[in-house]
Design a protein around this motif. Structure first.
Motif, PDB file in Angstrom:
ATOM      1  N   ILE A 137       0.855  -1.176   0.000  1.00  0.00           N
ATOM      2  CA  ILE A 137       0.000   0.000   0.000  1.00  0.00           C
ATOM      3  C   ILE A 137       0.892   1.227   0.000  1.00  0.00           C
ATOM      4  N   ASP A 138       0.687   2.066  -0.984  1.00  0.00           N
ATOM      5  CA  ASP A 138       1.502   3.265  -1.148  1.00  0.00           C
ATOM      6  C   ASP A 138       0.653   4.481  -0.776  1.00  0.00           C
ATOM      7  N   TYR A 139       0.733   4.867   0.490  1.00  0.00           N
ATOM      8  CA  TYR A 139       0.024   6.045   0.991  1.00  0.00           C
ATOM      9  C   TYR A 139       1.051   6.894   1.722  1.00  0.00           C
ATOM     10  N   GLU A 140       1.367   8.039   1.159  1.00  0.00           N
ATOM     11  CA  GLU A 140       2.487   8.857   1.607  1.00  0.00           C
ATOM     12  C   GLU A 140       2.539   9.066   3.120  1.00  0.00           C
ATOM     13  N   HIS A 141       1.411   9.299   3.746  1.00  0.00           N
ATOM     14  CA  HIS A 141       1.398   9.604   5.176  1.00  0.00           C
ATOM     15  C   HIS A 141       1.749   8.407   6.055  1.00  0.00           C
ATOM     16  N   PHE A 142       1.635   7.199   5.527  1.00  0.00           N
ATOM     17  CA  PHE A 142       1.969   6.004   6.303  1.00  0.00           C
ATOM     18  C   PHE A 142       3.149   5.230   5.698  1.00  0.00           C
ATOM     19  N   ASN A 143       3.849   5.797   4.751  1.00  0.00           N
ATOM     20  CA  ASN A 143       4.941   5.061   4.114  1.00  0.00           C
ATOM     21  C   ASN A 143       6.145   4.852   5.023  1.00  0.00           C
ATOM     22  N   ASP A 144       6.156   5.444   6.217  1.00  0.00           N
ATOM     23  CA  ASP A 144       7.212   5.166   7.184  1.00  0.00           C
ATOM     24  C   ASP A 144       6.837   3.998   8.098  1.00  0.00           C
ATOM     25  N   CYS A 145       5.680   3.410   7.865  1.00  0.00           N
ATOM     26  CA  CYS A 145       5.225   2.283   8.683  1.00  0.00           C
ATOM     27  C   CYS A 145       5.947   0.994   8.315  1.00  0.00           C
ATOM     28  N   THR A 146       5.827   0.022   9.178  1.00  0.00           N
ATOM     29  CA  THR A 146       6.432  -1.286   8.975  1.00  0.00           C
ATOM     30  C   THR A 146       5.516  -2.212   8.189  1.00  0.00           C
ATOM     31  N   ALA A 147       4.209  -2.143   8.468  1.00  0.00           N
ATOM     32  CA  ALA A 147       3.268  -3.061   7.826  1.00  0.00           C
ATOM     33  C   ALA A 147       1.839  -2.580   8.018  1.00  0.00           C
ATOM     34  N   TYR A 148       0.955  -3.162   7.195  1.00  0.00           N
ATOM     35  CA  TYR A 148      -0.485  -3.062   7.368  1.00  0.00           C
ATOM     36  C   TYR A 148      -0.989  -4.457   7.703  1.00  0.00           C
ATOM     37  N   LEU A 149      -1.946  -4.531   8.655  1.00  0.00           N
ATOM     38  CA  LEU A 149      -2.501  -5.818   9.072  1.00  0.00           C
ATOM     39  C   LEU A 149      -4.010  -5.689   9.265  1.00  0.00           C
ATOM     40  N   PRO A 150      -4.762  -6.763   8.994  1.00  0.00           N
ATOM     41  CA  PRO A 150      -6.195  -6.726   9.281  1.00  0.00           C
ATOM     42  C   PRO A 150      -6.453  -6.917  10.776  1.00  0.00           C
ATOM     43  N   VAL A 151      -7.507  -6.287  11.256  1.00  0.00           N
ATOM     44  CA  VAL A 151      -7.913  -6.407  12.660  1.00  0.00           C
ATOM     45  C   VAL A 151      -8.998  -7.463  12.771  1.00  0.00           C
ATOM     46  N   VAL A 152      -8.896  -8.313  13.796  1.00  0.00           N
ATOM     47  CA  VAL A 152      -9.955  -9.256  14.134  1.00  0.00           C
ATOM     48  C   VAL A 152     -10.269  -9.097  15.621  1.00  0.00           C
ATOM     49  N   GLY A 153     -11.474  -9.426  16.023  1.00  0.00           N
ATOM     50  CA  GLY A 153     -11.864  -9.326  17.421  1.00  0.00           C
ATOM     51  C   GLY A 153     -12.441  -7.958  17.748  1.00  0.00           C
ATOM     52  N   ASP A 154     -12.968  -7.826  18.971  1.00  0.00           N
ATOM     53  CA  ASP A 154     -13.624  -6.577  19.326  1.00  0.00           C
ATOM     54  C   ASP A 154     -13.205  -6.014  20.676  1.00  0.00           C
ATOM     55  N   SER A 155     -12.080  -6.454  21.223  1.00  0.00           N
ATOM     56  CA  SER A 155     -11.663  -5.928  22.524  1.00  0.00           C
ATOM     57  C   SER A 155     -11.171  -4.485  22.428  1.00  0.00           C
ATOM     58  N   MET A 156     -10.879  -4.008  21.218  1.00  0.00           N
ATOM     59  CA  MET A 156     -10.428  -2.627  21.066  1.00  0.00           C
ATOM     60  C   MET A 156     -11.511  -1.711  20.501  1.00  0.00           C
TER      61      MET A 156
END
Length: 166
Positions: A59-78
């Motif tokens: 994923i090429d999105y300039e504001h998050f390109n310093d991130c390590t990874a993108y991951l899907p969220v599962v569960g609802d505790s957050m």
């Protein structure tokens, strides 16, 4: 930003494309890897597995390109901060002694701490050698104290992508 998807160049000057470039995905390795098979579990249940960590795409999105990874969220505790089906952008933290407290993190632990891969709010522990993991959802009461020595990776959540449909 009342027209977030309209290009300011097009709106003001009438040049270029009408729509701003948004998130783009590719398989050429530009941007940040998205791991569809490595979920960020919003629960205290163990979610670590030894499956291969191969990105689904980037994923090429300039504001998050310093991130390590993108991951899907599962569960609802957050919930309501992060909901199942959303995608989080995470950035690795290297110094566990200098943290913005109360922020949401992806925490990955070793087998001594039950091999967790969980998203939680992180607070100072009862000792300088530990952290407290806390759910945002009040239905998941109770804190988990984790010794820092058992944390394999700590990633601050910089943002998320919300999908309305799969």
């Amino acid at each position: 930003d009342t027209l977030p998807d309209v290009s300011p160049d097009w709106l003001i000057y009438g040049r270029g494309e009408i729509w701003r470039p948004r998130l783009t995905t590719n398989t050429e390795g530009r941007g940040v890897p998205y791991y569809e098979d490595l979920d960020a579990t919003c629960s205290f249940l163990s979610a670590y597995s030894d499956s291969g960590e191969h990105p689904t795409f980037f994923i090429d999105y300039e504001h998050f390109n310093d991130c390590t990874a993108y991951l899907p969220v599962v569960g609802d505790s957050m919930y309501p901060l992060y909901c199942a089906g959303e995608i989080i952008a995470v950035k690795r933290i290297t110094n566990l002694d200098i943290l913005p407290w109360g922020e949401a993190y992806l925490v990955v632990t070793d087998d001594e701490a039950n091999s967790l891969r969980t998203v939680k709010l992180v607070h100072p522990g009862p000792t300088p050698e530990s952290l407290i993991l806390r759910a945002a959802n009040p239905d998941y009461a109770g804190d988990m104290v984790v010794p820092k020595k058992h944390i394999l990776g700590l990633f601050i959540i910089k943002g998320k992508i919300k999908r309305n449909q799969l």
